[in-house]
Design an enzyme around this catalytic site. Structure first.
Site, PDB file in Angstrom:
ATOM      1  N   ASP A  95      43.563  38.843  31.051  1.00 37.28           N
ATOM      2  CA  ASP A  95      43.164  38.017  29.911  1.00 37.28           C
ATOM      3  C   ASP A  95      43.061  36.564  30.387  1.00 37.28           C
ATOM      4  OD1 ASP A  95      42.537  37.129  27.443  1.00 37.28           O
ATOM      5  OD2 ASP A  95      44.510  37.450  26.546  1.00 37.28           O
ATOM      6  N   GLY A 144      37.756  34.346  41.730  1.00 38.85           N
ATOM      7  CA  GLY A 144      37.715  32.910  42.036  1.00 38.85           C
ATOM      8  C   GLY A 144      38.083  32.029  40.856  1.00 38.85           C
ATOM      9  N   ASN A 211      50.447  29.178  39.811  1.00 36.48           N
ATOM     10  CA  ASN A 211      49.851  30.124  40.758  1.00 36.48           C
ATOM     11  C   ASN A 211      49.449  29.352  42.005  1.00 36.48           C
ATOM     12  OD1 ASN A 211      48.389  31.993  42.163  1.00 36.48           O
ATOM     13  ND2 ASN A 211      46.729  32.163  40.667  1.00 36.48           N
ATOM     14  N   CYS A 214      46.349  31.882  44.973  1.00 40.75           N
ATOM     15  CA  CYS A 214      45.051  32.496  44.696  1.00 40.75           C
ATOM     16  C   CYS A 214      44.146  32.377  45.918  1.00 40.75           C
ATOM     17  CB  CYS A 214      44.378  31.833  43.507  1.00 40.75           C
ATOM     18  SG  CYS A 214      42.842  32.693  43.122  1.00 40.75           S
ATOM     19  N   ASN A 277      51.497  38.165  44.497  1.00 42.84           N
ATOM     20  CA  ASN A 277      50.052  38.179  44.224  1.00 42.84           C
ATOM     21  C   ASN A 277      49.342  39.269  45.058  1.00 42.84           C
ATOM     22  OD1 ASN A 277      47.542  37.234  43.212  1.00 42.84           O
ATOM     23  ND2 ASN A 277      48.406  35.177  43.057  1.00 42.84           N
ATOM     24  N   GLY A 330      51.938  47.072  42.160  1.00 44.20           N
ATOM     25  CA  GLY A 330      51.940  48.517  42.339  1.00 44.20           C
ATOM     26  C   GLY A 330      52.760  49.294  41.331  1.00 44.20           C
TER      27      GLY A 330
HETATM   28  C1  LIG Z   1      41.466  41.978  37.988  1.00 44.88           C
HETATM   29  C2  LIG Z   1      42.577  41.147  38.524  1.00 44.88           C
HETATM   30  C3  LIG Z   1      42.532  39.746  38.384  1.00 44.88           C
HETATM   31  C4  LIG Z   1      43.592  38.966  38.843  1.00 44.88           C
HETATM   32  N1  LIG Z   1      43.568  37.599  38.638  1.00 44.88           N
HETATM   33  C5  LIG Z   1      44.697  36.864  38.880  1.00 44.88           C
HETATM   34  C6  LIG Z   1      44.781  35.501  38.483  1.00 44.88           C
HETATM   35  O1  LIG Z   1      43.856  34.928  37.911  1.00 44.88           O
HETATM   36  N2  LIG Z   1      45.932  34.834  38.769  1.00 44.88           N
HETATM   37  C7  LIG Z   1      47.012  35.412  39.392  1.00 44.88           C
HETATM   38  O2  LIG Z   1      48.052  34.774  39.593  1.00 44.88           O
HETATM   39  N3  LIG Z   1      46.941  36.728  39.774  1.00 44.88           N
HETATM   40  C8  LIG Z   1      45.826  37.442  39.534  1.00 44.88           C
HETATM   41  N4  LIG Z   1      45.779  38.770  39.884  1.00 44.88           N
HETATM   42  C9  LIG Z   1      46.938  39.363  40.593  1.00 44.88           C
HETATM   43  C10 LIG Z   1      47.853  40.097  39.596  1.00 44.88           C
HETATM   44  O3  LIG Z   1      48.353  39.216  38.605  1.00 44.88           O
HETATM   45  C11 LIG Z   1      49.017  40.786  40.320  1.00 44.88           C
HETATM   46  O4  LIG Z   1      49.828  39.814  40.922  1.00 44.88           O
HETATM   47  C12 LIG Z   1      48.570  41.768  41.396  1.00 44.88           C
HETATM   48  O5  LIG Z   1      47.385  42.417  41.030  1.00 44.88           O
HETATM   49  C13 LIG Z   1      49.634  42.849  41.648  1.00 44.88           C
HETATM   50  O6  LIG Z   1      49.902  43.555  40.446  1.00 44.88           O
HETATM   51  P1  LIG Z   1      49.294  45.041  40.156  1.00 44.88           P
HETATM   52  O7  LIG Z   1      49.706  45.900  41.301  1.00 44.88           O
HETATM   53  O8  LIG Z   1      49.883  45.464  38.847  1.00 44.88           O
HETATM   54  O9  LIG Z   1      47.821  44.870  40.089  1.00 44.88           O
HETATM   55  C14 LIG Z   1      44.701  39.579  39.475  1.00 44.88           C
HETATM   56  C15 LIG Z   1      44.711  40.967  39.657  1.00 44.88           C
HETATM   57  C16 LIG Z   1      43.681  41.748  39.179  1.00 44.88           C
HETATM   58  C17 LIG Z   1      43.725  43.241  39.366  1.00 44.88           C
END
Ligand SMILES: Cc1cc2nc3c(=O)[nH]c(=O)nc-3n(C[C@H](O)[C@H](O)[C@H](O)COP(=O)(O)O)c2cc1C
Length: 391
Positions: A95, A144, A211, A214, A277, A330
């Site tokens: 979101d 990005g 953050n 990134c 991240n 994960g």
């Molecule tokens: C579609 C997508 C967009 C993401 N965008 C951001 C972001 O804008 N800022 C951020 O701190 N992490 C971002 N992440 C990283 C996630 O917040 C998270 O740290 C990472 O995906 C590991 O969690 P998961 O295994 O549940 O995906 C993004 C991850 C996904 C899958």
């Protein structure tokens, strides 16, 4: 309040039936439809439809009823003045513009991270932003930091009514604008500080998450070295934000480099760290997934599991008395969430799991956590935090 045993059994049966319907409905109907679309289109469609539905009170009521998000006292916690009715939150990136909080708040989440947001509106990297790796349970992300800008997004959060979001904790993930005009350290710090200033005046933003990790943006990840992080945190301290501030940490650093950042964090007004991240390591993906070299971006989901767990464990062992840990990377079920809690995470977050498993995931995690805690003889989640860190 105590209920008659018959009522509890019936309540559990109804809940289980609804979850089964949700799970199979998502797996057999919604997911195949979404997965027929490109991940970028599926994400845009989901945000548009869920945002619209969230404005409609019957839809909010229906979502809460169908997803049976029932709080349990064993999972209720408070950290740095913020009340969490459940330990599982939405991770940053789904979101991006705080458009779907009203329905997210009804799925069983204890909090939702919105963003990452930046001082200036940003269109992000050229599309596509996302690429699915279904066998690896991962998404390659190259958005990005696309977002509407922190002024617009914080106003959107402000304009939600109490009926829409009540006191549901919103974590604002703050990054620096992805632009060739924001590359130097001074420009980067000014960008973060602008958003922190805007956020600290908004009571609905209950937590700020910086953050610093990134990838794939102009200027890279400049604040992942101790000296530059020191400058950023000194500037954020000077704003005196009312909310607790967390740092979203990178996952690919070796422990000495990671702990050097934590050494800086503990000298400032940092409440905790979100670990972690996306990863850049592509060697961990399943051989059944094809990932062409021209697909840019970093990996979410299961490929981050091991490293995030190691970092959570080490952080808990060495900084557990000074930093609250939010574990992410994960998590696809209650057992995964429980693993991170036992390694030292007080709260956990999901994003890839939600996309692959479905919107019933947070309620299922809460339910599963209660069972796992009882199985292990705990009466409250706090007793399980970090019990495996020393093993
Ligand atoms: C579609 C997508 C967009 C993401 N965008 C951001 C972001 O804008 N800022 C951020 O701190 N992490 C971002 N992440 C990283 C996630 O917040 C998270 O740290 C990472 O995906 C590991 O969690 P998961 O295994 O549940 O995906 C993004 C991850 C996904 C899958």
């Amino acid at each position: 309040m105590r209920y008659a045993p018959g009522f509890v059994i019936l309540d559990n049966m109804i809940r289980r039936t609804l979850w089964a319907l949700n799970r199979h409905g998502y797996r057999l109907v919604a997911k195949p439809l979404f997965f027929m679309m490109s991940p970028d289109d599926a994400h845009s469609l989901m945000i548009k439809s869920v945002a619209r539905a969230g404005y409609w009170a019957p839809m909010r009521w229906f979502t809460k009823a169908v997803f049976v998000a029932k709080p349990n006292a064993m999972l209720v916690q408070k950290y740095h003045g913020v009340d969490y009715v459940a330990p599982v939150g939405l991770s940053a990136g789904l979101d991006k513009n705080a458009e779907i909080v009203p329905l997210i708040a009804r799925l069983g989440f204890g909090f939702a991270t919105v963003g990452s947001v930046t001082a200036f509106q940003c269109d992000g990297n050229p599309r596509p932003w996302f690429y699915r790796l279904p066998h690896s349970q991962s998404i390659v992300v190259n958005a990005g930091l696309a977002n509407h800008g922190s002024d617009v997004i914080i106003k959107r959060i402000h304009d939600y009514s109490d009926q829409q979001i009540g006191s549901f904790p919103i974590v604002l993930s703050v990054a620096k604008t992805n632009s060739c005009n924001v590359v130097s350290i001074e420009e980067g710090i000014a960008d973060y500080v602008t958003t922190v200033h805007r956020a600290q005046a908004e009571p609905r933003v209950q937590v700020i998450e910086l953050n610093i990790s990134c990838p794939n943006t102009y200027g890279g990840e400049p604040f992942t070295t101790p000296d530059k992080l020191e400058r950023l945190l000194a500037a954020v301290d000077a704003v005196k934000p009312k909310q607790p501030v967390y740092i979203k940490m990178p996952v690919d650093l070796a422990w000495p480099d990671f702990s050097a950042l934590l050494d800086v964090a503990v000298k400032h007004k940092i409440a905790g760290v979100t670990v972690s991240n996306l990863t850049k390591h592509r060697s961990v993906i399943s051989p059944d997934d094809k990932l062409p070299d021209n697909v840019r971006g970093h990996l979410s989901g299961k490929p981050t599991w091991e490293s995030s767990n190691n970092l959570i464990r080490q952080t808990y062992l060495h900084y557990g008395d000074k930093l609250t840990i939010i574990g992410v990377g994960g998590i696809f079920n209650a057992a995964d969430a429980y693993t991170k809690i036992r390694l030292g995470a007080s709260l956990v977050e999901v994003i890839s799991g939600l996309m692959f498993v479905g919107p019933q995931l947070p309620a299922q995690i809460n339910d599963g956590l209660v069972k796992l805690l009882k199985r292990d003889g705990f009466t409250h989640i706090s007793q399980a935090i970090g019990v495996d860190a020393k093993k």
